[in-house]
Design an enzyme around this catalytic site. Structure first.
Site, PDB file in Angstrom:
ATOM      1  N   LYS A  76       0.862  -1.183   0.000  1.00 47.74           N
ATOM      2  CA  LYS A  76       0.000   0.000   0.000  1.00 47.74           C
ATOM      3  C   LYS A  76       0.895   1.228   0.000  1.00 47.74           C
ATOM      4  O   LYS A  76       1.684   1.439   0.928  1.00 47.74           O
ATOM      5  CB  LYS A  76      -0.904  -0.003   1.231  1.00 47.74           C
ATOM      6  CG  LYS A  76      -1.844   1.204   1.320  1.00 47.74           C
ATOM      7  CD  LYS A  76      -2.707   1.094   2.578  1.00 47.74           C
ATOM      8  CE  LYS A  76      -3.635   2.288   2.723  1.00 47.74           C
ATOM      9  NZ  LYS A  76      -4.467   2.181   3.935  1.00 47.74           N
TER      10      LYS A  76
ATOM     11  N   LYS B 212      -2.151  -1.554  -3.673  1.00 48.74           N
ATOM     12  CA  LYS B 212      -2.999  -0.362  -3.636  1.00 48.74           C
ATOM     13  C   LYS B 212      -2.111   0.866  -3.685  1.00 48.74           C
ATOM     14  O   LYS B 212      -1.157   0.954  -2.893  1.00 48.74           O
ATOM     15  CB  LYS B 212      -3.818  -0.392  -2.342  1.00 48.74           C
ATOM     16  CG  LYS B 212      -4.716   0.817  -2.099  1.00 48.74           C
ATOM     17  CD  LYS B 212      -5.430   0.695  -0.751  1.00 48.74           C
ATOM     18  CE  LYS B 212      -6.305   1.914  -0.493  1.00 48.74           C
ATOM     19  NZ  LYS B 212      -7.002   1.841   0.801  1.00 48.74           N
TER      20      LYS B 212
END
Length: 386
Positions: A256, A309
């Site tokens: 992320k 992400k």
């Protein structure tokens, strides 16, 4: 060279050869007709040979167009097809029961209270919605504190939402985001030290407890997004201790990245930090090596699925995740900022919304993702039928 040019060229060449004796006007001998047929046949043969020598430079396998001329044939060229079962739809669940608030920065998306969830989801489930990911949004005064105690409140929106959805939609796969940022007064993804930095040990302890509360309530999958070191191992161990590891999937936000693409999400979830940023625990955008290390670490700590992400700006990381976790599903989150950008450009007439939604999502799948968390999911449920 066109066919007519070839015929003319042959006529000129034939003009230099001796002609047969002329037949009387109005008659045509068999030999004349044969000559014409032969003339056309030679022209076609010459055209075919010339065309072949012009268009095929090298091996015949270079001729590819036939392989994707038809729409169905084009779909066969994809290593993986985008399907409804790949899609997870994000839901923002408010602690105000009758809430249904449009999020201006996130086109077409709403915060909804528990009383609005079922009516919203029923038509989507009928169309083939298979999975959702839940984000709690505490809005009531006093619901946030330094420890994020509302995150696992049995009367809170997430645990109540899990129970409601399990009852009303037994076939729906329920993923729950596990983080404290929506519930902390400071908006960071854990418990802080006095100097404002994350206390990793206390944060992991707290976040793993929250994950267990969600799993006990009936979540099929818990997905920690906090990026604290060691939280996958801690959650896995507690799932084993609780005797529910066999029925709770653990999806790690392993890679992320920090950046500016989360703005609309923070508007929706009310999770903006009250000070500083998250660059010290979310990955730096250029940190491919760090991402690879985080992916390997989380696989080793017991993750069942690896997530990347954002998605479309990090296709290389998705590809790395597929390489490093060959035997694991790979998820990618097409985040709020990516979604909003596609909408803004389509609204400005830069491209067609549906065409770009497919292009960007198929690019994510092509890179290696087998699961896509997407705000386009309701539209894809219709588009994929057509």
């Amino acid at each position: 060279m066109s066919f007519s040019s070839l015929v003319q060229d042959l006529s000129i060449r034939d003009g230099n050869t001796p002609r047969r004796p002329q037949q009387p006007r109005g008659t045509a001998s068999a030999s004349t007709i044969d000559d014409r047929a032969s003339h056309i046949s030679r022209a076609m043969s010459y055209a075919s040979t010339t065309a072949t020598s012009v268009s095929i430079a090298g091996d015949i396998s270079s001729q590819l167009h036939g392989g994707y001329h038809h729409p169905l044939a084009r779909s066969w060229q994809a290593e993986r097809q985008l399907t409804k079962s790949m899609l997870i739809y994000p839901l923002f669940i408010s602690d105000i029961e009758d809430d249904e608030t449009l999020i201006p920065s996130l086109p077409g998306q709403h915060r909804r209270g528990l009383s609005k969830l079922v009516a919203f989801l029923e038509p989507l489930v009928r169309k083939g919605l298979r999975s959702v990911i839940l984000f709690g949004v505490p809005l009531r005064p006093g619901s946030k504190d330094a420890l994020g105690t509302a995150a696992d409140d049995p009367q809170g929106p997430v645990i109540q939402g899990i129970r409601l959805l399990r009852q009303r939609f037994p076939q729906l796969f329920i993923v729950v985001d596990v983080c404290l940022c929506e519930y902390t007064s400071h908006g960071h993804c854990g418990i802080l030290r006095d100097d404002g930095t994350l206390n990793n040990q206390l944060s992991v302890d707290r976040i793993s407890d929250v994950a267990i509360a969600y799993a006990r309530a009936g979540a099929h999958c818990v997905a920690p997004s906090d990026m604290n070191d060691g939280r996958i191992r801690a959650i896995k161990l507690k799932l084993i201790e609780e005797g529910i590891a066999h029925k709770t999937l653990l999806m790690s936000y392993a890679a992320k990245f920090s950046g500016c693409l989360y703005g609309p999400f923070r508007d929706a979830a009310g999770s903006s930090p009250s000070f500083g940023d998250r660059k010290c625990y979310q990955l730096p955008p250029g940190g491919r090596g760090l991402a690879r290390r985080a992916i390997v670490r989380d696989i080793g700590e017991g993750a069942d699925i690896i997530m990347v992400k954002p998605a479309s700006q990090y296709l290389d990381i998705i590809s790395d995740a597929k390489e490093l976790g060959k035997d694991l599903p790979v998820a990618a989150y097409h985040v709020s900022g990516e979604f909003a950008m596609v909408h803004a450009a389509a609204k400005a007439g830069v491209f067609d919304l549906k065409t770009m939604a497919f292009e960007v999502t198929e690019g994510i799948v092509r890179a290696g993702a087998t699961i896509v968390i997407s705000y386009f999911t309701p539209e894809f449920l219709d588009w994929l039928d057509n």
